[in-house]
Design a protein around this motif. Sequence first.
Motif, short mmCIF file in Angstrom:
data_model
loop_
_atom_site.label_atom_id
_atom_site.label_comp_id
_atom_site.label_asym_id
_atom_site.label_seq_id
_atom_site.Cartn_x
_atom_site.Cartn_y
_atom_site.Cartn_z
N VAL A 159 96.43 97.46 -5.17
CA VAL A 159 95.69 98.25 -6.17
C VAL A 159 94.64 98.35 -7.16
N VAL A 160 94.34 97.00 -6.61
CA VAL A 160 92.88 96.11 -7.79
C VAL A 160 92.04 96.19 -6.15
N TYR A 161 92.19 96.47 -4.88
CA TYR A 161 90.89 96.46 -4.45
C TYR A 161 90.90 98.31 -3.84
N LEU A 162 92.30 99.30 -4.80
CA LEU A 162 91.53 100.18 -4.62
C LEU A 162 90.97 101.20 -5.88
N ILE A 163 91.00 99.93 -6.86
CA ILE A 163 90.05 100.67 -8.33
C ILE A 163 88.69 100.13 -7.71
N ALA A 164 88.49 98.85 -7.66
CA ALA A 164 87.42 98.33 -8.04
C ALA A 164 87.20 97.92 -5.73
N PRO A 165 86.07 98.36 -5.55
CA PRO A 165 86.35 98.34 -4.07
C PRO A 165 85.07 97.07 -3.80
N PRO A 166 85.36 96.03 -2.94
CA PRO A 166 84.04 95.19 -2.78
C PRO A 166 82.70 95.97 -3.22
N LEU A 203 102.86 91.03 -5.23
CA LEU A 203 101.61 90.85 -5.12
C LEU A 203 100.59 91.88 -4.51
N ALA A 204 101.24 92.03 -2.87
CA ALA A 204 100.68 92.59 -1.67
C ALA A 204 100.29 94.08 -2.55
N ILE A 205 101.48 94.77 -3.14
CA ILE A 205 101.55 95.87 -4.31
C ILE A 205 100.04 95.98 -5.13
N GLY A 206 100.06 94.53 -5.86
CA GLY A 206 98.61 94.38 -6.76
C GLY A 206 97.33 94.61 -6.67
N GLY A 207 97.46 93.90 -5.46
CA GLY A 207 95.85 93.64 -4.31
C GLY A 207 95.90 94.97 -4.15
N PHE A 249 102.34 97.69 3.25
CA PHE A 249 103.17 95.96 3.08
C PHE A 249 103.58 95.70 1.83
N GLY A 250 103.63 95.54 0.78
CA GLY A 250 104.25 94.94 -0.21
C GLY A 250 105.64 95.64 -0.81
N LEU A 251 105.36 97.30 -0.27
CA LEU A 251 106.54 97.78 -0.69
C LEU A 251 107.89 97.47 0.97
N LEU A 252 107.25 97.60 1.76
CA LEU A 252 107.96 97.26 2.69
C LEU A 252 108.22 95.74 2.39
N LEU A 253 107.67 94.66 2.02
CA LEU A 253 108.34 93.00 2.15
C LEU A 253 109.11 92.82 1.01
N GLY A 254 108.75 94.29 -0.48
CA GLY A 254 109.91 94.15 -1.36
C GLY A 254 111.30 94.81 -0.79
N PHE A 255 111.01 95.58 -0.49
CA PHE A 255 112.49 96.59 0.64
C PHE A 255 113.26 95.09 0.82
N ARG A 284 92.48 100.18 3.71
CA ARG A 284 93.10 99.16 3.04
C ARG A 284 93.77 98.60 1.79
N GLY A 285 93.28 99.44 1.02
CA GLY A 285 94.39 99.81 -0.09
C GLY A 285 95.85 100.63 0.06
N LEU A 286 95.76 100.96 0.49
CA LEU A 286 96.53 101.43 0.37
C LEU A 286 97.49 101.37 1.66
N GLY A 287 97.48 100.50 2.59
CA GLY A 287 98.75 99.77 3.59
C GLY A 287 98.34 98.70 3.32
#
Length: 97
Positions: free
Chosen positions: A88-95, A82-86, A14-20, A7-10
């Motif tokens: 990264v946070v999701y990868l570092i600190a999973p729920p 914001l999606a990329i930041g989310g 998605f954030g990279l796609l929106l940025g592009f 989910r974090g990589l997805g």
Amino acid sequence: MPLHIQRGLGLIGFGLLLGFVGLIQIANIFGVVDEHARQMAKSRLTGWMSGKDQTPAEVRSDGAFTLGRYIVGIGFMLVGLLAIGGGVVYLIAPPAE
């Protein structure tokens, strides 16, 4: 691969796609802005609202068109960031489960 990593990589992808997409709008990559200007000049609604027919060059040089292009492009880039930041946070600190 654990689900939170997928989910974090997805989310990062998605954030990279929106940025592009935002970069395409701002930098006129692939002629997207030129095509939008051509379609707006050809539209009956644009001529009806402005009271005159315009060429694509006139639409492109209009200040409102340029401002709108930058607002849309920067908006897509910020949402992508914001999606990329989310992601990264999701990868570092999973729920907690």
